[in-house]
Each structure stands twice: as structure tokens, then as C-alpha cells.
Write a protein that holds these residues in place. Sequence first.
Motif, PDB file in Angstrom:
ATOM      1  N   LYS A   2       0.928  -1.174   0.026  1.00  0.00           N
ATOM      2  CA  LYS A   2       0.126  -0.004   0.115  1.00  0.00           C
ATOM      3  C   LYS A   2       0.767   1.439   0.228  1.00  0.00           C
ATOM      4  O   LYS A   2       0.302   2.317  -0.311  1.00  0.00           O
ATOM      5  CB  LYS A   2      -0.881  -0.103   1.226  1.00  0.00           C
ATOM      6  CG  LYS A   2      -2.147  -0.860   0.952  1.00  0.00           C
ATOM      7  CD  LYS A   2      -2.992  -0.933   2.383  1.00  0.00           C
ATOM      8  CE  LYS A   2      -4.470  -1.379   2.481  1.00  0.00           C
ATOM      9  NZ  LYS A   2      -5.235  -1.232   3.493  1.00  0.00           N
ATOM     10  N   ALA A  18      -8.309   0.309  -5.861  1.00  0.00           N
ATOM     11  CA  ALA A  18      -9.321   0.606  -4.754  1.00  0.00           C
ATOM     12  C   ALA A  18     -10.433   1.414  -5.395  1.00  0.00           C
ATOM     13  O   ALA A  18     -11.461   1.453  -4.699  1.00  0.00           O
ATOM     14  CB  ALA A  18      -8.472   1.261  -3.457  1.00  0.00           C
ATOM     15  N   ASP A  43      -9.912  -4.587  -2.426  1.00  0.00           N
ATOM     16  CA  ASP A  43      -9.042  -3.470  -2.914  1.00  0.00           C
ATOM     17  C   ASP A  43      -7.917  -4.242  -3.437  1.00  0.00           C
ATOM     18  O   ASP A  43      -7.140  -4.913  -2.535  1.00  0.00           O
ATOM     19  CB  ASP A  43      -8.641  -2.457  -2.074  1.00  0.00           C
ATOM     20  CG  ASP A  43      -9.775  -1.598  -1.811  1.00  0.00           C
ATOM     21  OD1 ASP A  43     -10.818  -1.677  -2.219  1.00  0.00           O
ATOM     22  OD2 ASP A  43      -9.736  -0.681  -0.829  1.00  0.00           O
ATOM     23  N   TYR A  56      -6.856  -6.319  -0.138  1.00  0.00           N
ATOM     24  CA  TYR A  56      -7.386  -5.735   1.177  1.00  0.00           C
ATOM     25  C   TYR A  56      -8.919  -5.503   1.123  1.00  0.00           C
ATOM     26  O   TYR A  56      -9.558  -5.072   0.046  1.00  0.00           O
ATOM     27  CB  TYR A  56      -6.690  -4.640   1.392  1.00  0.00           C
ATOM     28  CG  TYR A  56      -5.216  -4.660   1.673  1.00  0.00           C
ATOM     29  CD1 TYR A  56      -4.617  -4.764   2.739  1.00  0.00           C
ATOM     30  CD2 TYR A  56      -4.573  -4.461   0.346  1.00  0.00           C
ATOM     31  CE1 TYR A  56      -3.135  -5.090   2.923  1.00  0.00           C
ATOM     32  CE2 TYR A  56      -2.916  -4.731   0.686  1.00  0.00           C
ATOM     33  CZ  TYR A  56      -2.353  -4.874   1.898  1.00  0.00           C
ATOM     34  OH  TYR A  56      -0.958  -5.039   2.061  1.00  0.00           O
ATOM     35  N   GLU A  58     -11.522  -3.058   2.657  1.00  0.00           N
ATOM     36  CA  GLU A  58     -11.362  -1.827   3.141  1.00  0.00           C
ATOM     37  C   GLU A  58     -12.743  -1.495   4.118  1.00  0.00           C
ATOM     38  O   GLU A  58     -12.730  -0.839   5.194  1.00  0.00           O
ATOM     39  CB  GLU A  58     -11.721  -0.778   1.883  1.00  0.00           C
ATOM     40  CG  GLU A  58     -11.426   0.750   2.304  1.00  0.00           C
ATOM     41  CD  GLU A  58     -11.598   1.782   1.340  1.00  0.00           C
ATOM     42  OE1 GLU A  58     -10.582   2.551   1.315  1.00  0.00           O
ATOM     43  OE2 GLU A  58     -12.666   1.634   0.546  1.00  0.00           O
TER      44      GLU A  58
END
Length: 79
Positions: A2, A18, A43, A56, A58
Motif C-alpha cells: 500500500k 481501490a 481492493d 485488502y 476496506e
Amino acid sequence: MKNGQCPKCGSKEVYSGADIPLKSGPFGSNAIPVTLVSIAAMDNYVCVDCGLVESYIEDSAKLKDIAKEWKKISPAGGQ
Ligand SMILES: [Zn+2]
């Protein structure tokens, strides 16, 4: 990942999905089942040099659901 750097090859060519539209994908293909009635969109972060993908969730409500509903993995040795 990230932070914009690939943890595998060290490249800084990392792109984030994302904010793409319809990120849960057709038929939820970019989402994982959380409970019988709930899915969580992911994401994705992709390194375009080596192809590594990290995903990921979120949505913090989904993360809470997972903590409540899923089986926790014990750290190694704790079977
Ligand atoms: Zn890479």
C-alpha cells in the motif's frame, strides 16, 4: 504494498484498484464470502513488474463481521 513499493521485487510500479467502479466484480468475483448473506469487496494492489497482487478489505464493518464469524488462526505451534 500500500505504500507504493512491491515487497517481493522492490519495484515502485505498484497500482491500486481501490477506486475502480464495481470493484466487487461481476458476480462478486472480486469479493470474498464473509457470511451466508454477506460478501466483502477487495481492493487489489498490483505490481506491474513482477505481477504480485495483494488484496485488502476496506469495509471496517466487514472486518468486524469476519472477526466475529470466522475461525481465528492461532500462531504457529498452537494447534
Ligand atoms: Zn514486484
